[in-house]
Design a protein around this motif. Structure first.
Motif, short mmCIF file in Angstrom:
data_model
loop_
_atom_site.label_atom_id
_atom_site.label_comp_id
_atom_site.label_asym_id
_atom_site.label_seq_id
_atom_site.Cartn_x
_atom_site.Cartn_y
_atom_site.Cartn_z
N ALA A 13 -7.91 -1.18 -20.86
CA ALA A 13 -8.36 -1.44 -19.50
C ALA A 13 -9.76 -2.06 -19.57
O ALA A 13 -10.57 -1.71 -20.41
N ASN A 15 -13.41 -2.81 -19.42
CA ASN A 15 -14.62 -1.99 -19.35
C ASN A 15 -14.33 -0.49 -19.23
O ASN A 15 -15.03 0.22 -18.54
N GLY A 16 -13.30 0.00 -19.89
CA GLY A 16 -13.01 1.43 -19.85
C GLY A 16 -12.69 1.92 -18.45
O GLY A 16 -13.08 3.01 -18.08
N GLN A 17 -11.99 1.13 -17.67
CA GLN A 17 -11.69 1.46 -16.29
C GLN A 17 -10.24 1.88 -16.07
O GLN A 17 -9.72 1.72 -14.97
N LYS A 18 -9.60 2.41 -17.07
CA LYS A 18 -8.19 2.79 -16.94
C LYS A 18 -7.99 3.76 -15.79
O LYS A 18 -6.99 3.68 -15.08
N TYR A 19 -8.92 4.66 -15.58
CA TYR A 19 -8.75 5.70 -14.57
C TYR A 19 -9.50 5.41 -13.27
O TYR A 19 -9.68 6.29 -12.45
N LYS A 20 -9.89 4.17 -13.09
CA LYS A 20 -10.45 3.79 -11.80
C LYS A 20 -9.29 3.75 -10.81
O LYS A 20 -8.27 3.12 -11.06
N GLU A 63 -13.28 8.54 -20.96
CA GLU A 63 -13.68 7.43 -20.10
C GLU A 63 -14.72 7.85 -19.06
O GLU A 63 -15.54 7.04 -18.66
N TYR A 64 -14.68 9.10 -18.65
CA TYR A 64 -15.54 9.55 -17.56
C TYR A 64 -17.01 9.45 -17.97
O TYR A 64 -17.39 9.91 -19.05
N ARG A 65 -17.85 8.87 -17.11
CA ARG A 65 -19.24 8.60 -17.47
C ARG A 65 -20.27 9.40 -16.70
O ARG A 65 -21.44 9.41 -17.08
N ARG A 66 -19.91 10.06 -15.63
CA ARG A 66 -20.92 10.76 -14.83
C ARG A 66 -21.44 12.03 -15.49
O ARG A 66 -22.55 12.47 -15.21
N TRP A 85 -9.51 13.15 -8.88
CA TRP A 85 -8.76 11.92 -9.15
C TRP A 85 -7.33 12.05 -8.64
O TRP A 85 -6.81 11.14 -7.99
#
Length: 168
Positions: A13, A15-20, A63-66, A85
Motif C-alpha cells: 500500500a 506509504n504504508g496506508q493499507k489500513y487507511k 503500520e499504526y503511527r500515532r 478502525w
C-alpha cells in the motif's frame, strides 16, 4: 554460466496506508450494535474475502503511527485503535445480500484480530441487543448461531425477521 532471475516485487500500500479507511463512494450499511457488525465483518471480510484490507492485527500495529501498539502486552483486551478502525469501517450496502448465515463462535477470526489473546470464555462479543433497522438491511440472512448471554432480548427480534437462531 550466468543466470539472471527476476521476481516482481510485492505490491505494498502506498506509504504504508493499507489500513487507511476508504472513503465511501456508494451507500453503506448502518450498524447500531458493534457486536453485530463484527459478526457481519467475519462473514464478509474473513470468510468470503469481499472486504479489503483483511484485518491483520500485527500488520495494523506495524503500520499504526500515532503510538506503538504492543500486541503481546495489549492483546488480552480489545485494542482500542483496532476497535475504532472496525467501528468506522464502511461496509457497502450492496454486500448485504451476501450475508445468508452468521456463525458466531469464540474462535472467529475477527475476534482474534481485535483481541489477539481473547480466550472466548467471557461475554465480550455476545450479541445481547440488535435493532430492527439493522436486520432489515440483510434480506437474505436466514440463520444465525448466536453467542448471547441475553438471548431473550435478541431471539424475538430475529424471529420477527424470519431468522432461525441456534444458541452456541
Amino acid at each position: 554460466m550466468v543466470q539472471i532471475s527476476w521476481k516482481e516485487p510485492e505490491k505494498k500500500a502506498a506509504n504504508g496506508q493499507k489500513y487507511k479507511l476508504p472513503k465511501p463512494t456508494e451507500p453503506v450499511l448502518h450498524f447500531d450494535t458493534f457486536n453485530f457488525k463484527l459478526a457481519v465483518l467475519e462473514v464478509l471480510m474473513c470468510e468470503k474475502g469481499l472486504l479489503a484490507p483483511k484485518l491483520d492485527a500485527c500488520a495494523f500495529a506495524r503500520e499504526y503511527r500515532r503510538r506503538r501498539i504492543d500486541i503481546d502486552a495489549e492483546g488480552y483486551e480489545p485494542i482500542p485503535e483496532i476497535r475504532e478502525w472496525l467501528e468506522q469501517y464502511p461496509v457497502p450496502a450492496r454486500l448485504a445480500g451476501e450475508v445468508t448465515e452468521i456463525e458466531m463462535d469464540g474462535g472467529s477470526e475477527i475476534y482474534t484480530q481485535l483481541c489477539p489473546f481473547w480466550d472466548g470464555e467471557d461475554g465480550a462479543f455476545d450479541l445481547n441487543t440488535i435493532t430492527e433497522a439493522e436486520l432489515r438491511q440483510f434480506p437474505n440472512l436466514k440463520h444465525m448461531t448466536l453467542m448471547s448471554s441475553r438471548p431473550e432480548q435478541v431471539l424475538p427480534v430475529l424471529e420477527r425477521h424470519g431468522i432461525q437462531a441456534d444458541l452456541l
